[in-house]
Design a protein around this motif. Structure first.
Motif, short mmCIF file in Angstrom:
data_model
loop_
_atom_site.label_atom_id
_atom_site.label_comp_id
_atom_site.label_asym_id
_atom_site.label_seq_id
_atom_site.Cartn_x
_atom_site.Cartn_y
_atom_site.Cartn_z
N TYR A 110 1.60 -1.31 0.14
CA TYR A 110 -0.19 -0.38 0.09
C TYR A 110 0.93 1.45 0.55
O TYR A 110 0.79 2.32 -0.26
N PHE A 111 1.92 1.25 0.99
CA PHE A 111 2.52 2.20 0.43
C PHE A 111 3.63 2.69 -0.18
O PHE A 111 3.74 3.64 -1.14
N ALA A 112 4.07 1.98 -1.36
CA ALA A 112 4.68 1.97 -2.34
C ALA A 112 3.42 2.40 -3.73
O ALA A 112 4.11 2.94 -4.40
N ALA A 113 2.44 1.87 -3.41
CA ALA A 113 0.96 2.76 -3.97
C ALA A 113 1.18 3.15 -4.51
O ALA A 113 0.51 4.61 -4.38
N LYS A 114 0.50 4.35 -2.98
CA LYS A 114 0.57 5.47 -1.98
C LYS A 114 1.38 6.59 -3.03
O LYS A 114 0.93 6.98 -3.56
N LYS A 115 2.68 5.77 -2.69
CA LYS A 115 3.70 6.57 -2.60
C LYS A 115 3.65 6.86 -4.87
O LYS A 115 3.63 8.29 -5.23
N TYR A 116 3.92 6.37 -5.14
CA TYR A 116 3.71 6.05 -7.39
C TYR A 116 2.81 6.68 -7.17
O TYR A 116 3.00 7.91 -8.42
N CYS A 117 1.51 7.32 -6.89
CA CYS A 117 0.61 8.42 -7.00
C CYS A 117 0.64 9.10 -6.78
O CYS A 117 0.37 10.20 -7.78
N GLU A 118 1.05 9.21 -5.76
CA GLU A 118 1.52 10.76 -5.22
C GLU A 118 2.58 11.05 -6.35
O GLU A 118 2.47 13.06 -6.43
N CYS A 119 3.57 11.23 -6.42
CA CYS A 119 4.70 11.29 -7.51
C CYS A 119 4.62 11.51 -8.64
O CYS A 119 4.72 12.41 -9.47
N ASP A 120 2.96 11.12 -9.52
CA ASP A 120 1.94 11.35 -10.83
C ASP A 120 1.50 12.98 -10.13
O ASP A 120 0.34 12.55 -11.09
N GLY A 121 0.96 12.51 -9.15
CA GLY A 121 0.01 14.23 -9.55
C GLY A 121 -1.10 13.39 -9.38
O GLY A 121 -2.25 14.09 -9.03
N LYS A 122 -1.44 12.29 -8.21
CA LYS A 122 -2.82 11.74 -8.02
C LYS A 122 -2.89 11.01 -6.66
O LYS A 122 -1.73 11.42 -6.05
N ARG A 123 -3.38 10.37 -7.18
CA ARG A 123 -4.16 9.59 -5.78
C ARG A 123 -4.26 7.55 -5.62
O ARG A 123 -4.56 8.18 -6.62
N LEU A 124 -4.14 7.10 -5.29
CA LEU A 124 -5.42 5.82 -4.85
C LEU A 124 -6.82 6.57 -4.95
O LEU A 124 -7.05 6.89 -3.92
N PRO A 125 -7.65 5.54 -5.54
CA PRO A 125 -8.79 5.52 -5.25
C PRO A 125 -9.34 5.42 -4.05
O PRO A 125 -9.47 4.41 -3.23
N THR A 126 -10.90 6.09 -3.23
CA THR A 126 -11.16 5.43 -1.83
C THR A 126 -11.61 3.94 -3.13
O THR A 126 -12.17 3.59 -3.71
N LEU A 127 -11.83 3.22 -1.32
CA LEU A 127 -12.65 1.60 -1.56
C LEU A 127 -14.62 2.65 -1.97
O LEU A 127 -14.40 1.68 -3.25
N ASP A 128 -15.28 3.52 -2.07
CA ASP A 128 -16.17 4.22 -2.55
C ASP A 128 -15.82 4.14 -3.74
O ASP A 128 -17.01 3.51 -5.03
#
Length: 264
Positions: A110-128
Motif C-alpha cells: 500500500y505504501f509503495a502504491a500510494k507513493k507512486y500515485c503521489e509522485c504522478d500527481g494523483k492518489r489511490l481511489p477510495t473504496l467507495d
C-alpha cells in the motif's frame, strides 16, 4: 436543418469524448450507490473523479523505482514493505523470466502504491470510488444485478494466474475503464476501513468469520457474494503486505478547472 444538426453532432461528439479523458484517465460521473448489501445499506454519494484506464504496469513501476531508488527492493524499509516486495523481479530490477512488462504490477505494498500515485500527481481511489466504478459493465453504470456479470467476476476469483495477463485483456466498461475485474485485486486508500474491528484477521472478535469465503455463504445473491469476497480480502491485509494477486491504479480529484461536464 436536419443536415446541419447531423453535421453539428459529428463535430461535437469528438469534443465530448475528449472531455471524458485526462492523460490516460477516464472521467467517472458523480452518483450514488449502495455498498455490499443492497437494501440493508445506506446510499453513498460519490463525487465526480478521474480514474486510470488501466492498472499500473510492471514497466511503469520500473520507471518509478529507477526515479525513486528508495523504493528498490534492497532499499525499501520493512515498515513499508515485507519480504515479498517485488519478488517477481530479479536483483537487477528486471522482470524474471515469464513476467510481462505490460502486466499489472503486483507484490507492491500500500505504501509503495500510494507513493507512486503521489509522485504522478494523483492518489489511490477510495473504496467507495473503486466499488462505484467497478459496478459498470460494458453498457450500464450499475450491472450488479445481472447474473452474467456477477458470474464473470466469481469466475475470475477462481482463476489461479490472471495477474500475468496484459492490461486491457478484459472489457472496457461504461466509464471507459478496463480490468476492474479479471486481472488483479487493487489497493484503495481506505482498504481496511470496512468490516474491521481490530488490526488483523487474528483478532478475537465476532467479525473474524468475515475474513473467509465461507462468511459469504449467507449472502442472498451473487452480487453480495462477490462484494463480500472483496471486502473480506481487503480487511485481511496490512499496509506493508505484498501479494501476487494485488495491484493498483491511480485516481484524481477533479476541481473546477478539469470538470468539463458538471451534469455527469
Amino acid at each position: 436543418m436536419i443536415k446541419f444538426i447531423a453535421k453539428l453532432s459529428l463535430f461535437l461528439l469528438p469534443l465530448f469524448s475528449m472531455a471524458q479523458d485526462i492523460d490516460g484517465m477516464a472521467i467517472i460521473g458523480k452518483g450514488t450507490y449502495v455498498p455490499l448489501y443492497g437494501s440493508d445499506s445506506i446510499k453513498v454519494n460519490v463525487e465526480k473523479f478521474a480514474l486510470d484506464v488501466y492498472p499500473v504496469t510492471n514497466a511503469e513501476f520500473q520507471k518509478f523505482v529507477e526515479a525513486h531508488p528508495e523504493w528498490k527492493k534492497e532499499n525499501v524499509k520493512a515498515l513499508f514493505a515485507d519480504e515479498s516486495y517485488l519478488r517477481h523481479w530479479d536483483a537487477n530490477h528486471e522482470l524474471k523470466k515469464g513476467e510481462k512488462p505490460n502486466s499489472p504490477v503486483t507484490n507492491v505494498s500500500y505504501f509503495a502504491a500510494k507513493k507512486y500515485c503521489e509522485c504522478d500527481g494523483k492518489r489511490l481511489p477510495t473504496l467507495d470510488e473503486w466499488e462505484y466504478a467497478a459496478m459498470a459493465d460494458k453498457t450500464s453504470p450499475d450491472a450488479r444485478e445481472k447474473d452474467s456479470y456477477n458470474k464473470f467476476i466469481l469466475g475470475w476469483y477462481e482463476k489461479p494466474a490472471a495477474f500475468n495477463q496484459e492490461v486491457g485483456s478484459t472489457f472496457k466498461n461504461y466509464w471507459g475503464v478496463y480490468d476492474m475485474h479479471g486481472l488483479v485485486w487493487e489497493w484503495t486508500s481506505d482498504f481496511n476501513s470496512v468490516l474491521i474491528s481490530g488490526e488483523s484477521r487474528r483478532d478475537n472478535t465476532e467479525d473474524n468469520n468475515l475474513f473467509c469465503g465461507s462468511a459469504a455463504i449467507g449472502s442472498s445473491d451473487l452480487m453480495n457474494y462477490a462484494a463480500f469476497m472483496r471486502y473480506a480480502f481487503r480487511g485481511s491485509v496490512k499496509a506493508n503486505f505484498n501479494i501476487r494477486t494485488l495491484g493498483f491504479r491511480c485516481a484524481q480529484t477533479l476541481d473546477n478547472k478539469n470538470q468539463n461536464n458538471e451534469n455527469l
